[in-house]
Scaffold this active site. Structure first.
Site, short mmCIF file in Angstrom:
data_model
loop_
_atom_site.label_atom_id
_atom_site.label_comp_id
_atom_site.label_asym_id
_atom_site.label_seq_id
_atom_site.Cartn_x
_atom_site.Cartn_y
_atom_site.Cartn_z
CE1 TYR A 119 54.78 6.30 -28.11
CE2 TYR A 119 56.49 7.36 -29.40
CZ TYR A 119 55.92 7.06 -28.17
OH TYR A 119 56.50 7.54 -27.02
CG ASP B 37 52.41 10.37 -36.61
OD1 ASP B 37 53.40 10.33 -37.37
OD2 ASP B 37 52.50 10.15 -35.39
#
Lengths: 679, 679
Positions: free
Chosen positions: B402, B314
């Site tokens: 998320y 990420d």
């Protein structure tokens, strides 16, 4: 001299007290009146009884559950009974007393290994003996120490293979020197051991093996100076408060939780019947029938004569409840916390009140219970965030030098967080060394100050967790994560991936399979589930165990005596069939126990634990290599775990659970600033 | 259509802004003006540059240390330089810009594997393509869905062995359906994949493999109702405040700590130069030269076509800073927290402000920093307790579905606690299943709602921790706990004990030895020490690493491509020689990386890490088996670690460190209660 006086100062002895509750809950601890009744009933037949434990003899689970069930018919009256362990005529006796009829229901001699908890009064009396014991007085004089400054700390002796013939209740006394400090544990008088027979209250052994300098007093005091005290005076520390907390008798209600809080001389804080409201079902659902600290195992790692036996089972040897001391509002707990008292029986059977032994407060620490910012939708930004507000129930037990802060935190999500904080004073050994460059062999610890070695040791805190997930019949499930290859071992090329993990769900059949030694290489999600209840999706309802500190196991060899006594510390997790008599991991008679009546021994029966009433045992472990910053008092080190809802609810209940209102917590300073603002 | 609009709404684009600081700190992030300068300097030579990273090109460590040293002579002026990664003409270029002279210092093409971070603008532009792409429009129509309700989520593609010839920057688009909800991630349009070339901005592949029902909207919305909103309105959530926090420019001072806080597009929150006051030496001592999230590895465990490649890095693929979004006062952080803004460069090089990207607040959560009750001294009870007051620095990054809450907590004891909280929306897969009894084979996840499978996955959050314990030259020491028998293997009977543990202290020589896979069976205390500095007792000064969640490792096979890219996740701990270019565990070019420029690759050089400048890397890992309570939004799950002083100080500094004053934090409600009291 020693402890008796203290107890009078610290704890109020009561002859008559009444707790104002409308209905007695079947799990309510004994009232002072009831303790007095136990004493008078037992004393009438056994005048010289020494009381080692007096507590509630709990009604069986079905009666308790009937009491709290929302059934329209009134629950059957539950008998009030007490369970007592006494010593009389050199024997331990287990006595059940009917508190209504003031009669003895049963009275049996315990003839197994081990002894009941040592009482503070025995400790105090034992500590008086050496002060008048010639050889000891001589040893003190030879060291050039003042007898008036010597204080005494009684230590449990463990078990090291002694046979039945040598079975007697003894305590080894070690000595400290208070000259110039209140931090007595920092100043050991090393090398002298006085062994006392606690039943006969006589010195049975005396050793003066070696003379070592007593560490200096300078730098050991941890108290504030008068100026610092003065500075803090009047400044109320604000913080979380207690708005929204209802306490009726021993039943606490807050937000979507309700539970019963009880004090037990052995366990300290006992939580029962913790239930959480299910907003979809409009009912409260049981999670935890009972939870408490069951045992502590604290072995020290120095094999020398004065240290080898320091392998404490603190809860069983001293009583974790008896070791719980009053909490200081505004310091141990927020000033506006709610406080509760506890009562236990002294050696003579009289009730002792421990004021403010528990606190309950609502916490907002600035954290987030859930959040999301969504930017995927063109033209919109969705940002939803909810603050985390929780309820903390706390007790602090001071077992000699160490202070254990025991917290249970109830989250609105359904999660229960359990934390233990270690602080207090290290158990140190006097040494000739003043610098590490003088050290040529293993000193079994860290030189943390001049002449002061803090010995390596462990702390294993074992929790008894009688989870009853949505009912009594539960199973233990390991969701084992297994690495597999797409298309099988030959990897048929059906996926560019060469591996992924999936779950092998194993419902554990028996106790031996229920032992788990955690390893990052072979992870499992460990769940207690109710196989008879499913969500609408068909998932079995459950709670899972999540460690909040690195899992640890005991490193002692299996044949070592302390390890035989505390064998369960080789695994973090055990699951046993429910048996109300099996609550103490180290056995009911932990002092000088031999490992034949502990969690390991019970589990060897390998009972079925599938779809039945089961108990989860989890051990939070610490290997402690002390450092200089742990001196003269140790900054709190935390460990713990959480029990987290796992398909227990249909969805995240936080969305349907209103956030409790949070009051401001220092209207003292608020008012001041208000005054300043308004002139 | 999609993201561009959002960014304009969410983030203010700035052309001129000045930060009011008296002196520019050498580690201060680029100002908006400086970002604009970078753009104009680079654009003058490369008009069509796409900016993938623009940040501070840091002065070397000696210059920075000279700047902050208390030397009487003024520090040498430090050059302000920027480092940029751009794409132009299908190549990645690394450019260093001198911000004083507005000139390019270096400009090199990067020719290795992998690509720079994908920009939000590229995501937005890529997401526009399918909306006009015939086959996709047809697929949507065939599913009976409204084109206007389809939203697009771009996914990085990973690397699965493709050779050099196929190297192009692509993104795979997955689709969700917003009809009836804002929780778009809960409604996947399963089975359709559109692959876009991000450089050429064209669709290069389209697959419609399978049709699966879109999960229903009902029950997915996580927003409050208007009534609930109304109820909360005006009720300021009290809580910790910010009294005693000083922020000058990017330097934060609180109690005994000072440190520098900076925003970086890649790392997000960067802490530098964290130093703690030593009350005995009357000086501030360096602990952490730099610390930040280095990389996240989030592999999903479904090998099917639409899921196998979801193996995100990420931070490297999207930028953990670019993913950081404004914090909501009173919810993400206490209302009275201090907030700071961040700036990064858009794809076109213009500065973007992220308002309130960090918050800083003082916390009192009702906890205890140390305590002891002493009852050993006859006639006295000593009870000393100190409340725990700490400082929290927080940022939240939302990487698609998320949300990661990143906390650094500074304790007055000298400890730094690092915590990451996982919340937000699960990445789910649409399914035909509405009940688990329909499932006959591995669905690679949990059926958490009708037609909704939440796929098994991991989160590995890797921290870069350039600790400089009391100076630059440090060593990594493992204090291995070893079980030994008293008197040696034959147990000579010198002690009744048969075992104890002691320490084998190993100073790690090289990087390969510095890799640690934690195991409860072979515990070590892991320390970074300064071997050149000792306490008065002779102990080497250091800090130790304490996990606050169960250590985890990746379970993927070593030959699997995502594991090759994120190989360091097989150990929790790595220690490397300091190299300012090695800050990103997954490599600078993480998108489609091949594992040849990551933490594993650097460590293979096996450099010396003894008594030199070294970096500690710690990975907090979670294996996530989703449950129904994680839906429609997940309650925060925390993990982390602490860095704890270990013979760094001569003693517990809490005794000499004054407690910060704590204000009350909601005078709104206080005033109300005050009014009630006074009528």
């Amino acid at each position: 001299m020693a402890h008796k006086t203290i107890l009078v100062l610290l704890l109020l002895t009561l002859s008559t007290t009444t707790i104002t509750t409308t209905t007695v809950h079947p799990l309510d601890p004994l009232t002072p009146d009831e303790i007095t009744t136990v004493r008078s009933v037992i004393s009438s037949s056994t005048p010289n009884a020494s009381f080692h434990y007096v507590g509630l003899f709990e009604p069986d689970k079905p009666s308790v559950l009937a009491f709290v069930s929302p059934a329209p018919t009134p629950p059957p009256p539950h008998p009030r009974r007490a369970f007592a362990i006494i010593r009389a005529d050199l024997a331990s006796r287990e006595i059940v007393v009917d508190l209504t009829n003031h009669s003895i229901i049963s009275n049996v001699v315990y003839d197994g290994h081990g002894f009941p908890t040592i009482t503070p009064a025995e400790d105090a009396e034992a500590c008086e003996l050496p002060m008048k014991y010639g050889p000891f007085v001589e040893s003190v004089r030879e060291r050039g120490l003042e007898m008036g400054d010597v204080v005494c700390s009684p230590m449990s002796v463990g078990w090291f293979g002694e046979g039945r013939g040598r079975r007697r209740r003894v305590s080894k006394l070690q000595f400290y020197y208070k000259g110039g400090t209140v931090n007595v544990y920092a100043r050991p008088v090393e090398g002298v051991t006085v062994t006392v027979d606690l039943d006969r209250m006589v010195v049975v052994d005396f050793r003066d093996r070696v003379v070592v300098p007593v560490p200096k007093a300078e730098g050991t005091d941890y108290r504030s100076t008068e100026e610092e005290e003065e500075e803090r005076r009047g400044e109320e520390i604000p913080g979380p408060g207690s708005r929204g907390i209802s306490i009726e008798g021993h039943v606490v209600r807050w937000a979507n939780w309700d539970f019963h809080v009880s004090f037990d001389a052995r366990a300290g804080l006992v939580l029962s019947l913790a239930s959480v409201a299910d907003p979809e079902r409009d009912e409260s659902r049981l999670v935890l029938y009972k939870g408490h600290v069951s045992e502590l195992f604290v072995p020290y790692m120095d094999p020398s004569e004065e240290w080898y036996y320091r392998t404490y089972l603190d809860a069983g040897e001293w009583g974790f409840g008896v070791s719980a001391l009053p909490l200081k509002p505004g310091a141990d707990c927020p000033a506006r916390a709610r406080f509760m008292d506890g009562f236990y029986a002294r050696r003579d059977g009289m009730p002792v009140r421990v004021e403010k032994v528990f606190c309950v407060f609502q916490r907002y620490a600035g954290d987030v219970s859930w959040r999301h910012t969504e930017i995927l939708i063109p033209g919109r930004v969705i940002r939803e965030v909810r603050p985390e507000v929780s309820l903390v129930v706390r007790s602090v037990a001071t077992v000699g030098n160490y202070d254990y802060i025991v917290d249970y935190e109830f989250m609105q999500s359904g999660t229960i967080k359990v934390q233990v904080g270690l602080t207090g004073i290290l158990e140190v050994k006097a040494s000739e060394h003043t610098h590490t460059n003088q050290i040529s062999q293993d000193i079994h610890g860290t030189l943390i100050a001049e002449n002061t070695i803090a010995t390596y040791h462990d702390h294993f805190i074992t929790y008894y967790l009688d989870l009853d997930i949505d009912g009594r019949r539960n199973s233990f499930v390991k969701a084992k994560m297994k690495t597999v290859r797409p298309g099988g071992d030959n990897n048929d090329g059906s996926s560019p991936r060469k591996s992924y993990w999936t779950i092998e769900r194993e419902t554990v059949k028996t106790e031996v399979e229920g032992m788990v030694s955690m390893s990052p290489a072979e992870p499992s999600e460990l769940m207690l589930v109710n196989p008879n209840k499913k969500t609408r999706m068909g998932n079995v309802v459950g709670y899972r165990l999540i460690p909040k500190s690195a899992p640890a196991i005991s490193l002692l060899s299996d044949d070592d005596y302390p390890q035989i006594r505390a064998g369960w510390t080789k695994n973090q997790v055990w699951v046993t069939a429910y048996d109300p008599s099996q609550r103490w991991a180290g056995g009911m008679y932990a002092d000088q126990s031999q490992g034949d009546d502990n969690l390991v021994a019970w589990s060897r029966r390998n009972r079925s634990i599938e779809n039945t009433d089961i108990v989860l045992w989890y051990t939070v472990g610490f290997h402690h290599i002390p450092c200089q910053e742990d001196f003269p008092v140790m900054p709190t080190l935390n460990g713990g775990f959480e029990l987290r809802q796992t398909n227990f609810f249909e969805r995240n209940i936080l969305l349907k659970t209103p956030l409790p209102s949070i009051e401001s917590d220092s209207c003292l300073s608020c008012r001041q600033s208000h005054n300043i603002i308004t002139g």
